[in-house]
Enzyme design. Structure first.
Site, PDB file in Angstrom:
ATOM      1  N   SER A  45       0.822  -1.214   0.000  1.00 27.84           N
ATOM      2  CA  SER A  45       0.000   0.000   0.000  1.00 27.84           C
ATOM      3  C   SER A  45       0.857   1.265   0.000  1.00 27.84           C
ATOM      4  CB  SER A  45      -0.946   0.011   1.198  1.00 27.84           C
ATOM      5  OG  SER A  45      -1.915  -1.001   1.042  1.00 27.84           O
ATOM      6  N   CYS A  46       1.934   1.256   0.775  1.00 22.43           N
ATOM      7  CA  CYS A  46       2.798   2.436   0.852  1.00 22.43           C
ATOM      8  C   CYS A  46       3.476   2.695  -0.498  1.00 22.43           C
ATOM      9  CB  CYS A  46       3.838   2.273   1.958  1.00 22.43           C
ATOM     10  SG  CYS A  46       3.085   2.148   3.601  1.00 22.43           S
ATOM     11  N   THR A  47       3.869   1.622  -1.170  1.00 30.37           N
ATOM     12  CA  THR A  47       4.489   1.760  -2.489  1.00 30.37           C
ATOM     13  C   THR A  47       3.473   2.305  -3.486  1.00 30.37           C
ATOM     14  OG1 THR A  47       6.041  -0.024  -2.029  1.00 30.37           O
ATOM     15  CG2 THR A  47       5.658   0.517  -4.349  1.00 30.37           C
ATOM     16  N   ALA A  50       2.903   6.013  -2.853  1.00 28.91           N
ATOM     17  CA  ALA A  50       4.041   6.836  -3.288  1.00 28.91           C
ATOM     18  C   ALA A  50       4.104   6.930  -4.812  1.00 28.91           C
ATOM     19  CB  ALA A  50       5.337   6.261  -2.732  1.00 28.91           C
TER      20      ALA A  50
END
Length: 155
Positions: A45-47, A50
């Site tokens: 999710s963080c990737t 970003a």
């Protein structure tokens, strides 16, 4: 401690950034700042978040805004994350979680029945006046960067 609300002054920060040096909120007077908090570099999710913000960075710039991603990861980890995924947004390292805590985002989370403390995924749109113009809490990544861009354009 009460949560931050729209209209509150955005807590200031000056943190180490990817690529070296530091980045502060005070460096962008009169500019809208998108400050997005995420738990950890290089997780799915963080990737995706970003990458979403990086893809729209030219549009944010056209709208006069700066995008900054913040997590408790180290600058070294941010540098690897940026290089691996060709990210273009600025990333700052809040290893001591002082800014995470100032924005009230160090929270109890649950994963597979296990409780732990972590960063709540959230985004703050800080207006030209340094006050919080919009808050997204417990963010779902899909379509989020686009929704934030629309809010920036509406300022």
């Amino acid at each position: 401690m009460a949560d931050l609300e729209v209209g509150d002054a955005a807590p200031q920060f000056d943190l180490p950034r990817d690529g070296g040096g530091s980045l502060s909120l005070a460096a962008f007077p009169g500019k809208p700042v998108v400050l997005y908090f995420y738990p950890e570099d290089d997780t799915t999710s963080c990737t995706n978040e970003a990458i979403g913000f990086s893809q729209l960075k030219p549009e944010f710039e056209k709208a006069g805004a700066v995008v900054i991603g913040l997590s408790p990861d180290s600058v070294k980890k941010h540098d690897k994350f940026k290089a691996k995924h060709d990210l273009t947004v600025d990333l700052v390292a809040d290893e001591e979680r002082k800014v995470v805590e100032a924005y009230h985002l160090w929270v109890e989370k649950t994963l597979y029945g296990r409780k732990y403390m972590g960063v709540e995924r959230a985004t703050f749109l800080i207006g030209r006046d340094g006050r919080i113009a919009r808050i997204w809490r417990k963010v779902r990544v899909k379509g989020h960067a686009e929704a934030v861009l629309e809010a920036v354009r509406a300022l």
